[in-house]
Motif scaffolding. Sequence first.
Motif, PDB file in Angstrom:
ATOM      1  N   GLU A  63       0.827  -1.216   0.000  1.00 54.36           N
ATOM      2  CA  GLU A  63       0.000   0.000   0.000  1.00 54.36           C
ATOM      3  C   GLU A  63       0.858   1.261   0.000  1.00 54.36           C
ATOM      4  N   LEU A  64       1.887   1.298   0.830  1.00 52.04           N
ATOM      5  CA  LEU A  64       2.789   2.457   0.855  1.00 52.04           C
ATOM      6  C   LEU A  64       3.475   2.620  -0.496  1.00 52.04           C
ATOM      7  N   THR A  65       3.927   1.520  -1.069  1.00 54.69           N
ATOM      8  CA  THR A  65       4.552   1.561  -2.397  1.00 54.69           C
ATOM      9  C   THR A  65       3.587   2.132  -3.417  1.00 54.69           C
ATOM     10  N   ALA A  66       2.338   1.694  -3.386  1.00 52.30           N
ATOM     11  CA  ALA A  66       1.334   2.171  -4.349  1.00 52.30           C
ATOM     12  C   ALA A  66       1.079   3.670  -4.206  1.00 52.30           C
ATOM     13  N   VAL A  67       0.973   4.143  -2.969  1.00 52.71           N
ATOM     14  CA  VAL A  67       0.758   5.582  -2.738  1.00 52.71           C
ATOM     15  C   VAL A  67       1.936   6.387  -3.299  1.00 52.71           C
ATOM     16  N   LEU A  68       3.153   5.960  -2.961  1.00 53.08           N
ATOM     17  CA  LEU A  68       4.343   6.667  -3.443  1.00 53.08           C
ATOM     18  C   LEU A  68       4.474   6.564  -4.960  1.00 53.08           C
ATOM     19  N   LEU A  69       4.079   5.444  -5.517  1.00 52.47           N
ATOM     20  CA  LEU A  69       4.141   5.257  -6.962  1.00 52.47           C
ATOM     21  C   LEU A  69       3.167   6.179  -7.688  1.00 52.47           C
ATOM     22  N   ILE A  70       1.995   6.369  -7.138  1.00 54.44           N
ATOM     23  CA  ILE A  70       1.031   7.301  -7.740  1.00 54.44           C
ATOM     24  C   ILE A  70       1.589   8.720  -7.722  1.00 54.44           C
ATOM     25  N   ILE A  71       2.181   9.119  -6.630  1.00 55.59           N
ATOM     26  CA  ILE A  71       2.823  10.440  -6.554  1.00 55.59           C
ATOM     27  C   ILE A  71       3.940  10.531  -7.593  1.00 55.59           C
ATOM     28  N   PHE A  72       4.735   9.482  -7.695  1.00 59.23           N
ATOM     29  CA  PHE A  72       5.819   9.421  -8.670  1.00 59.23           C
ATOM     30  C   PHE A  72       5.272   9.584 -10.091  1.00 59.23           C
ATOM     31  N   TYR A  73       4.182   8.885 -10.414  1.00 59.60           N
ATOM     32  CA  TYR A  73       3.589   8.989 -11.751  1.00 59.60           C
ATOM     33  C   TYR A  73       3.169  10.425 -12.069  1.00 59.60           C
ATOM     34  N   VAL A  74       2.629  11.110 -11.095  1.00 57.22           N
ATOM     35  CA  VAL A  74       2.217  12.506 -11.313  1.00 57.22           C
ATOM     36  C   VAL A  74       3.445  13.385 -11.544  1.00 57.22           C
ATOM     37  N   LEU A  75       4.478  13.199 -10.733  1.00 49.96           N
ATOM     38  CA  LEU A  75       5.681  14.032 -10.851  1.00 49.96           C
ATOM     39  C   LEU A  75       6.424  13.795 -12.164  1.00 49.96           C
ATOM     40  N   VAL A  76       6.584  12.547 -12.577  1.00 47.04           N
ATOM     41  CA  VAL A  76       7.332  12.291 -13.817  1.00 47.04           C
ATOM     42  C   VAL A  76       6.535  12.678 -15.058  1.00 47.04           C
ATOM     43  N   PHE A  77       5.250  12.915 -14.886  1.00 48.64           N
ATOM     44  CA  PHE A  77       4.456  13.334 -16.035  1.00 48.64           C
ATOM     45  C   PHE A  77       4.948  14.677 -16.571  1.00 48.64           C
ATOM     46  N   ILE A  78       5.557  15.474 -15.717  1.00 48.47           N
ATOM     47  CA  ILE A  78       6.145  16.758 -16.147  1.00 48.47           C
ATOM     48  C   ILE A  78       7.195  16.506 -17.231  1.00 48.47           C
ATOM     49  N   ARG A  82       0.050   9.122 -24.159  1.00 49.87           N
ATOM     50  CA  ARG A  82       0.673   9.230 -22.834  1.00 49.87           C
ATOM     51  C   ARG A  82      -0.329   9.586 -21.740  1.00 49.87           C
ATOM     52  N   ILE A  83      -1.224  10.522 -21.974  1.00 47.86           N
ATOM     53  CA  ILE A  83      -2.211  10.861 -20.939  1.00 47.86           C
ATOM     54  C   ILE A  83      -3.104   9.659 -20.638  1.00 47.86           C
ATOM     55  N   PRO A  84      -3.674   8.981 -21.659  1.00 50.58           N
ATOM     56  CA  PRO A  84      -4.458   7.778 -21.335  1.00 50.58           C
ATOM     57  C   PRO A  84      -3.632   6.719 -20.593  1.00 50.58           C
ATOM     58  N   MET A  85      -2.373   6.528 -21.007  1.00 49.91           N
ATOM     59  CA  MET A  85      -1.538   5.536 -20.333  1.00 49.91           C
ATOM     60  C   MET A  85      -1.282   5.952 -18.884  1.00 49.91           C
ATOM     61  N   GLN A  86      -1.027   7.214 -18.647  1.00 50.20           N
ATOM     62  CA  GLN A  86      -0.764   7.691 -17.291  1.00 50.20           C
ATOM     63  C   GLN A  86      -1.996   7.463 -16.408  1.00 50.20           C
ATOM     64  N   ILE A  87      -3.170   7.705 -16.949  1.00 52.09           N
ATOM     65  CA  ILE A  87      -4.409   7.474 -16.196  1.00 52.09           C
ATOM     66  C   ILE A  87      -4.561   5.988 -15.871  1.00 52.09           C
ATOM     67  N   ILE A  88      -4.301   5.135 -16.855  1.00 52.94           N
ATOM     68  CA  ILE A  88      -4.389   3.683 -16.629  1.00 52.94           C
ATOM     69  C   ILE A  88      -3.408   3.256 -15.538  1.00 52.94           C
ATOM     70  N   LEU A  89      -2.177   3.748 -15.599  1.00 53.82           N
ATOM     71  CA  LEU A  89      -1.171   3.374 -14.600  1.00 53.82           C
ATOM     72  C   LEU A  89      -1.580   3.811 -13.196  1.00 53.82           C
ATOM     73  N   ILE A  90      -2.098   5.015 -13.082  1.00 53.15           N
ATOM     74  CA  ILE A  90      -2.520   5.523 -11.767  1.00 53.15           C
ATOM     75  C   ILE A  90      -3.710   4.739 -11.241  1.00 53.15           C
ATOM     76  N   VAL A  91      -4.722   4.525 -12.069  1.00 56.01           N
ATOM     77  CA  VAL A  91      -5.917   3.782 -11.635  1.00 56.01           C
ATOM     78  C   VAL A  91      -5.554   2.337 -11.308  1.00 56.01           C
ATOM     79  N   TRP A  92      -4.736   1.715 -12.140  1.00 53.04           N
ATOM     80  CA  TRP A  92      -4.309   0.326 -11.915  1.00 53.04           C
ATOM     81  C   TRP A  92      -3.577   0.211 -10.576  1.00 53.04           C
TER      82      TRP A  92
END
Length: 152
Positions: free
Chosen positions: A89-104, A133-143
């Motif tokens: 769960e902690l990994t998933a939370v941090l990974l979602i934050i990571f996905y948002v940050l690397v989207f820049i 990329r935007i659809p993929m980023q959404i899929i990665l975050i939701v997944w």
Amino acid sequence: MKLLTILFVTFVLALIGTKIFQGDWNFLFSGNLGMAVFLVFVGFSHFKFQKGMAMMIPDFIPAKMFWVYVTGVIEIAAGIGLMIPSVRELTAVLLIIFYVLVFIANINSSKRNINIFKADFTGPGMDYLYKERIPMQIILIVWTWYFGIYLN
């Protein structure tokens, strides 16, 4: 979207495997394994295509190669973390934050037409950002949320 093939194929094969060997569909394991394999694959690509990846990073960020390698290691570690129930769960939370940050970096890459594989400016541009990329980023975050937090 080719990268998502790794995610989905691993997920389906793991589901079939859990049905055959455990007698039941294990969605939690299969979903996290799919993302883990995806992340390890993408993490190692940071070491193979480091020059192109460095070009993605906005100019205001120093030590670009350092960040390419660090983010590659982070992705590999996150893939491992998703497979460990006590830190999933902690990994998933941090990974979602990571996905948002690397989207820049993905926005910057699209604006500058960067081709990470060739390390030049022949990339697909903004079309790729909007259509893939935007659809993929959404899929990665939701997944990641669904299998790493919600089902956990």
